[in-house]
Scaffold this motif. Sequence first.
Motif, short mmCIF file in Angstrom:
data_model
loop_
_atom_site.label_atom_id
_atom_site.label_comp_id
_atom_site.label_asym_id
_atom_site.label_seq_id
_atom_site.Cartn_x
_atom_site.Cartn_y
_atom_site.Cartn_z
N GLY A 1 -12.76 -26.97 25.70
CA GLY A 1 -11.85 -27.88 25.01
C GLY A 1 -11.22 -27.26 23.78
N CYS A 2 -12.04 -26.60 22.97
CA CYS A 2 -11.55 -25.99 21.73
C CYS A 2 -10.57 -24.86 22.04
CB CYS A 2 -12.74 -25.48 20.93
SG CYS A 2 -12.32 -24.79 19.33
N PHE A 3 -10.95 -23.98 22.96
CA PHE A 3 -10.10 -22.86 23.35
C PHE A 3 -8.76 -23.36 23.88
CE2 PHE A 3 -8.51 -20.50 26.99
CZ PHE A 3 -8.16 -19.30 26.40
N THR A 4 -8.79 -24.37 24.75
CA THR A 4 -7.57 -24.87 25.37
C THR A 4 -6.63 -25.46 24.33
OG1 THR A 4 -8.76 -25.27 27.43
CG2 THR A 4 -6.69 -26.46 27.15
N MET A 5 -7.18 -26.22 23.39
CA MET A 5 -6.34 -26.79 22.34
C MET A 5 -5.79 -25.69 21.43
SD MET A 5 -7.21 -29.77 19.54
CE MET A 5 -7.51 -31.02 20.77
N LYS A 6 -6.61 -24.71 21.06
CA LYS A 6 -6.16 -23.60 20.23
C LYS A 6 -5.04 -22.85 20.93
CE LYS A 6 -6.19 -20.42 16.97
NZ LYS A 6 -5.64 -20.67 15.64
N LEU A 7 -5.20 -22.61 22.24
CA LEU A 7 -4.15 -21.91 22.99
C LEU A 7 -2.84 -22.68 22.96
CD1 LEU A 7 -3.21 -19.59 24.78
CD2 LEU A 7 -4.18 -20.83 26.75
N SER A 8 -2.90 -24.00 23.05
CA SER A 8 -1.66 -24.80 23.00
C SER A 8 -0.96 -24.62 21.64
CB SER A 8 -1.94 -26.27 23.29
OG SER A 8 -2.59 -26.90 22.22
N PHE A 9 -1.75 -24.53 20.56
CA PHE A 9 -1.16 -24.30 19.24
C PHE A 9 -0.55 -22.90 19.16
CE2 PHE A 9 -4.08 -27.72 17.68
CZ PHE A 9 -3.13 -28.52 17.07
N VAL A 10 -1.25 -21.89 19.67
CA VAL A 10 -0.75 -20.51 19.62
C VAL A 10 0.54 -20.39 20.43
CG1 VAL A 10 -1.26 -18.12 20.27
CG2 VAL A 10 -3.04 -19.51 19.22
N ILE A 11 0.57 -20.97 21.61
CA ILE A 11 1.77 -20.92 22.45
C ILE A 11 2.94 -21.59 21.73
CG2 ILE A 11 2.79 -21.83 24.58
CD1 ILE A 11 0.04 -21.25 25.92
N ALA A 12 2.70 -22.73 21.12
CA ALA A 12 3.76 -23.45 20.38
C ALA A 12 4.26 -22.62 19.20
CB ALA A 12 3.26 -24.81 19.91
N GLU A 13 3.34 -21.93 18.50
CA GLU A 13 3.73 -21.07 17.37
C GLU A 13 4.62 -19.93 17.84
OE1 GLU A 13 0.00 -19.92 15.62
OE2 GLU A 13 -0.33 -21.92 14.78
N MET A 14 4.48 -19.53 19.10
CA MET A 14 5.30 -18.46 19.67
C MET A 14 6.64 -18.99 20.19
SD MET A 14 2.27 -16.36 21.64
CE MET A 14 3.18 -14.89 22.08
N GLY A 15 6.87 -20.30 20.06
CA GLY A 15 8.15 -20.88 20.44
C GLY A 15 8.22 -21.42 21.86
N PHE A 16 7.09 -21.60 22.51
CA PHE A 16 7.05 -22.11 23.88
C PHE A 16 6.31 -23.44 23.93
CE2 PHE A 16 7.30 -17.50 24.09
CZ PHE A 16 8.37 -17.31 24.95
N THR A 17 6.51 -24.15 25.02
CA THR A 17 5.82 -25.42 25.23
C THR A 17 4.95 -25.30 26.48
OG1 THR A 17 7.66 -26.65 24.26
CG2 THR A 17 6.10 -27.90 25.62
N PRO A 18 3.64 -25.42 26.31
CA PRO A 18 2.78 -25.34 27.49
C PRO A 18 3.02 -26.55 28.40
CG PRO A 18 1.46 -25.62 25.47
CD PRO A 18 2.89 -25.62 25.08
N GLY A 19 3.09 -26.28 29.71
CA GLY A 19 3.19 -27.36 30.67
C GLY A 19 1.82 -27.90 31.01
N ASN A 20 0.93 -27.00 31.39
CA ASN A 20 -0.43 -27.38 31.75
C ASN A 20 -1.36 -26.21 31.45
OD1 ASN A 20 -2.33 -29.27 33.14
ND2 ASN A 20 -2.58 -27.50 34.46
N ILE A 21 -2.49 -26.49 30.85
CA ILE A 21 -3.50 -25.47 30.58
C ILE A 21 -4.82 -25.99 31.15
CG2 ILE A 21 -4.74 -24.13 28.83
CD1 ILE A 21 -2.37 -24.68 26.92
#
Length: 138
Positions: free
Chosen positions: A58-78
């Motif tokens: 859970g923690c990793f998945t949420m952190k990854l969504s933040f990192v992806i957003a910081e890179m200018g992308f929107t995660p569809g599904n993780i």
Amino acid sequence: MKFSRRASANWKGTGADGSGSISTQTGALDKAPYSTKARFEDGKGTNPEELVGAAHAGCFTMKLSFVIAEMGFTPGNIDTKAKVTFEDGKITNIHLDLSATVDGMSEEDFQKAAKDAKENCPISVLLNTDITMDAKLV
């Protein structure tokens, strides 16, 4: 930002023959049963290693969504699965199996983001174990 979360455990009996329950502040777990059989065999209930795996995934998945957003992308599904290996009285490895869809993100950027999340999510930082990962951008 500083905040606290609470969880509790109760155990009755010996380590080998007893049983207990685990509860969380949010009520997501409310006297969830756990036992030696659930930990070392196929008994009903949860166990500490399973809960560590759930927390890490859970923690990793949420952190990854933040990192992806910081890179200018929107995660569809993780989707992340965490396999916790318990050996000789300690957690020796957690393997993260990650699959994600992120429109427009290159494989190289995705791998960088996954590595960043693996190394920097608060649960990864907390754990003193080998953390491995397979990351697939689909």
